[in-house]
Design an enzyme around this catalytic site. Structure first.
Site, PDB file in Angstrom:
ATOM      1  CG  ASP A   1      -1.978  -0.999   1.231  1.00 17.25           C
ATOM      2  OD1 ASP A   1      -1.914  -1.915   0.395  1.00 17.25           O
ATOM      3  OD2 ASP A   1      -2.890  -0.874   2.058  1.00 17.25           O
ATOM      4  CG  ASP A   2       0.075   3.837   2.225  1.00 17.61           C
ATOM      5  OD1 ASP A   2      -1.084   3.619   1.828  1.00 17.61           O
ATOM      6  OD2 ASP A   2       0.379   3.920   3.421  1.00 17.61           O
TER       7      ASP A   2
ATOM      8  CG  HIS B   1       2.386   0.136   4.436  1.00 16.52           C
ATOM      9  ND1 HIS B   1       2.166  -0.765   5.442  1.00 16.52           N
ATOM     10  CD2 HIS B   1       1.240   0.844   4.292  1.00 16.52           C
ATOM     11  CE1 HIS B   1       0.934  -0.599   5.913  1.00 16.52           C
ATOM     12  NE2 HIS B   1       0.351   0.366   5.234  1.00 16.52           N
TER      13      HIS B   1
ATOM     14  CG  HIS C   1      -3.633   7.372   2.554  1.00 14.27           C
ATOM     15  ND1 HIS C   1      -3.510   7.361   3.921  1.00 14.27           N
ATOM     16  CD2 HIS C   1      -3.422   6.092   2.173  1.00 14.27           C
ATOM     17  CE1 HIS C   1      -3.227   6.140   4.341  1.00 14.27           C
ATOM     18  NE2 HIS C   1      -3.165   5.344   3.292  1.00 14.27           N
TER      19      HIS C   1
ATOM     20  CG  HIS D   1      -4.651   2.799  -0.597  1.00 16.04           C
ATOM     21  ND1 HIS D   1      -5.467   2.132   0.285  1.00 16.04           N
ATOM     22  CD2 HIS D   1      -3.640   3.302   0.176  1.00 16.04           C
ATOM     23  CE1 HIS D   1      -4.974   2.236   1.508  1.00 16.04           C
ATOM     24  NE2 HIS D   1      -3.880   2.953   1.478  1.00 16.04           N
TER      25      HIS D   1
HETATM   26 NI    NI Z   1      -2.615   3.373   3.099  1.00 18.18          NI
END
Ligand code: NI
Length: 310
Positions: free
Chosen positions: A116-117, A262, A171, A167
């Site tokens: 993620d991210d 991540h 955020h 996602h």
């Molecule tokens: Ni995230």
């Protein structure tokens, strides 16, 4: 939960706006790496990063800005590494498969790695090298705003066979937003992915894991995305060190599991060779989230049954 680096990141960002403040005189002491680490610490998907009043501890994560890295070269693999087997798996899961998943009941030791991210200009390509050397396809839940900054990283991710998930664009904690803002977060991220890599995300993951049931139904109905949570959370965003991240994942993974990590954090990427090679030695095979969803027995049965005439 307040991470000490939140303060550092805040001071840094504040100082950069204030020009001649005391903090600004300290800036040269902060390396670019330190800045990347401090900004990276501002973002996480884990529910633990949501403060007690339910709102995000830091607000939207600031995208990491850096210059392009044309000097990057794919490192050669040091010695033989375990290799995920070639698998010709279906990734067309049924729309009726379900609305929320933390794992998928499958027969067989399959696991989905999710990152993620990102995209991150250095850590994501480094991770892609590791995955490519081991013939592993993973799923990347990207932030639309970062996709706009580093579209070439997303293009490479797609070109190497990985899956891209939605996602959100900035955020934010979606459970605090109205429907119009939720739609906008989904739409803008989807469009950024399409612009960058020419593909459409097929699943979503809410930042901080925060999404109301009503919102999950709305997103599933309007975008077709199931909400993908996780069964394994190594809390890698707290940066406990690569060996701790690896052992947490190795100890918690079960068949049909979905691992949350991540690619924003260099320590997480550092942990991946031991993590992946350990799981391969345990007999696990790596699949994308869509492939895992398509393995679900009930979804397959529904898809095979089709729509019988009433
Ligand atoms: Ni995230």
């Amino acid at each position: 939960m307040k991470h000490p680096l939140h303060t550092l990141g805040y001071k840094f960002l504040t100082a950069s706006l204030e020009g001649d403040s005391q903090e600004s005189r300290l800036l040269p002491k902060l390396s670019r790496r330190g800045f990347l680490l401090s900004t990276a610490a501002l973002s996480s998907c884990s529910a633990a990063s949501v403060s007690s009043n339910g709102s995000s501890a830091t607000g939207p994560a600031a995208p990491v800005r850096t210059t392009a890295n044309p000097g990057y070269r794919t490192p050669s693999v040091q010695g033989p590494v375990p290799r995920n087997p070639d698998m010709n798996l279906n990734s067309n899961f049924s729309r009726n498969a379900g609305i929320t998943f933390t794992r998928v009941p499958v027969s067989g030791k399959y696991v989905a790695l999710t990152f993620d991210d990102g995209p991150h200009p250095q850590n994501t390509p480094r991770l892609l090298d590791m995955l490519r050397a081991r013939n592993i396809k993973a799923t990347f839940y990207v932030i639309g705003r970062s996709v706009d900054l580093y579209p070439q990283v997303v293009r490479r991710t797609v070109a190497e066979g990985h899956e891209i998930g939605n996602h959100t664009y900035t955020h934010r904690l979606l459970s605090k937003l109205g429907d119009a803002e939720v739609r906008q977060e989904m739409t803008r991220c989807r469009d950024s992915i399409a612009r960058a890599a020419g593909v459409q995300p097929r699943t979503m993951r809410p930042p901080y894991g925060g999404l109301l049931q009503r919102q999950r139904e709305l997103i599933h109905s309007e975008f077709g995305y199931p909400t993908i949570l996780w069964s394994v959370d190594p809390l890698d965003w707290k940066r406990p060190g690569p060996s701790v991240v690896a052992s947490r994942i190795l100890n918690a993974t079960t068949p049909g599991g979905i691992v949350l990590a991540h690619d924003l954090h260099s320590q997480t990427v550092d942990a991946m060779p031991a993590t992946i090679d350990g799981l391969l030695r345990q007999g696990y095979r790596f699949v994308t989230v869509s492939q895992l969803l398509a393995m679900q027995p009930s979804a397959n049965a529904q898809a095979a049954a089709g729509a019988p005439a009433p």
